[in-house]
Design a protein around this motif. Structure first.
Motif, PDB file in Angstrom:
ATOM      1  N   ALA A  60       0.858  -1.188   0.000  1.00 37.00           N
ATOM      2  CA  ALA A  60       0.000   0.000   0.000  1.00 37.00           C
ATOM      3  C   ALA A  60       0.891   1.233   0.000  1.00 37.00           C
ATOM      4  O   ALA A  60       1.651   1.450   0.936  1.00 37.00           O
ATOM      5  N   LYS A  63      -3.108   5.929   1.512  1.00 40.38           N
ATOM      6  CA  LYS A  63      -4.197   5.572   2.438  1.00 40.38           C
ATOM      7  C   LYS A  63      -5.302   4.801   1.744  1.00 40.38           C
ATOM      8  O   LYS A  63      -5.849   3.843   2.303  1.00 40.38           O
ATOM      9  N   SER A  66      -4.178   1.291   1.387  1.00 39.52           N
ATOM     10  CA  SER A  66      -4.140   0.680   2.711  1.00 39.52           C
ATOM     11  C   SER A  66      -5.548   0.317   3.188  1.00 39.52           C
ATOM     12  O   SER A  66      -5.777  -0.786   3.698  1.00 39.52           O
ATOM     13  N   ASP A  67      -6.502   1.220   3.016  1.00 40.13           N
ATOM     14  CA  ASP A  67      -7.888   0.955   3.414  1.00 40.13           C
ATOM     15  C   ASP A  67      -8.449  -0.255   2.646  1.00 40.13           C
ATOM     16  O   ASP A  67      -9.130  -1.102   3.225  1.00 40.13           O
ATOM     17  N   ASN A  70      -6.661  -3.456   3.993  1.00 41.08           N
ATOM     18  CA  ASN A  70      -7.133  -3.748   5.349  1.00 41.08           C
ATOM     19  C   ASN A  70      -8.552  -4.319   5.333  1.00 41.08           C
ATOM     20  O   ASN A  70      -8.860  -5.250   6.073  1.00 41.08           O
ATOM     21  N   TYR A  88       2.722  -8.086   3.931  1.00 47.75           N
ATOM     22  CA  TYR A  88       1.998  -6.843   3.660  1.00 47.75           C
ATOM     23  C   TYR A  88       2.885  -5.689   4.097  1.00 47.75           C
ATOM     24  O   TYR A  88       3.337  -5.635   5.231  1.00 47.75           O
ATOM     25  N   ALA A  90       3.374  -1.292   3.987  1.00 47.43           N
ATOM     26  CA  ALA A  90       2.677  -0.012   3.795  1.00 47.43           C
ATOM     27  C   ALA A  90       3.674   1.133   3.931  1.00 47.43           C
ATOM     28  O   ALA A  90       4.471   1.161   4.868  1.00 47.43           O
ATOM     29  N   ILE A  92       4.234   4.572   5.070  1.00 56.27           N
ATOM     30  CA  ILE A  92       3.624   5.598   5.930  1.00 56.27           C
ATOM     31  C   ILE A  92       4.567   6.795   6.089  1.00 56.27           C
ATOM     32  O   ILE A  92       4.377   7.612   6.983  1.00 56.27           O
ATOM     33  N   LEU A 108      -3.712   0.095  13.517  1.00 58.07           N
ATOM     34  CA  LEU A 108      -2.975  -1.039  12.958  1.00 58.07           C
ATOM     35  C   LEU A 108      -2.738  -2.138  13.990  1.00 58.07           C
ATOM     36  O   LEU A 108      -2.772  -3.321  13.668  1.00 58.07           O
ATOM     37  N   VAL A 115       1.761  -5.701   9.505  1.00 54.50           N
ATOM     38  CA  VAL A 115       1.945  -4.753   8.409  1.00 54.50           C
ATOM     39  C   VAL A 115       3.352  -4.180   8.552  1.00 54.50           C
ATOM     40  O   VAL A 115       3.650  -3.496   9.535  1.00 54.50           O
ATOM     41  N   ALA A 134      -3.854  -1.186  -4.622  1.00 56.36           N
ATOM     42  CA  ALA A 134      -2.981  -2.133  -3.931  1.00 56.36           C
ATOM     43  C   ALA A 134      -2.052  -2.736  -4.978  1.00 56.36           C
ATOM     44  O   ALA A 134      -2.495  -3.090  -6.075  1.00 56.36           O
TER      45      ALA A 134
END
Length: 166
Positions: A60, A63, A66-67, A70, A88, A90, A92, A108, A115, A134
């Motif tokens: 991801a 966001k 990521s959403d 998730n 996985y 992400a 950030i 998280l 993650v 994704a």
């Protein structure tokens, strides 16, 4: 006043100084490229590695991605990433530290899966990305066998081989 003959070398040096960092940035990974080593931690502070058993990297970059990830993974039984041979990750890095600490990490930590968090933009800079999608990297023998992107829960479930929602 500088002689005309010394201006060109100075200009060339200045241009080289500007261009060199751009040439040094990582190229986006593609099919056939070896999977790079990563040193990340998950939301619980545990090391995340891409090992010999990794068959899939789910990434991801923003966001929205990521959403999406998730949502799909949270609807699966515990251990889904292990069953898929997946990791996985992400990015950030663009998130302000206060937002990360107060909102993102508590959310998280409630997730039933790990993650790997890229807190520095350089850590995941070479992973392919599309806004709101994704990214799925299929791995075979430590090399990227394919790259796919999913922008809907249905498409992500299909790409992961998860079928319809439980």
């Amino acid at each position: 006043m500088t002689p005309r003959g010394t201006l060109r070398p100075r200009l060339a040096a200045a241009l080289l100084a500007l261009i060199a960092p751009l040439a040094a940035t990582a190229a986006t990974l593609e099919a056939g490229a070896p999977l790079p080593p990563l040193a990340l931690e998950d939301q619980h502070g545990k090391a995340v590695t891409l090992g010999a058993g990794t068959r899939l990297v789910i990434f991801a970059a923003d966001k929205a991605a990521s959403d999406l990830i998730n949502e799909v993974l949270a609807a699966q039984p515990d251990g889904v990433l292990t069953r898929l041979g997946a990791v996985y990750l992400a990015d950030i890095s663009g998130m302000p530290a206060l937002v990360t600490r107060m909102f993102a990490l508590p959310t998280l930590r409630a997730m039933p899966f790990a993650v790997g968090l890229g807190r520095d933009a350089a850590q995941l800079a070479d992973l392919p990305r599309r806004k709101g999608a994704a990214t799925l990297l299929r791995i075979d023998a430590g090399r990227i066998a394919g790259v796919d992107h999913a922008t809907s829960p249905e498409r992500l479930r299909q790409a992961l081989g998860l079928g319809s929602p439980p």
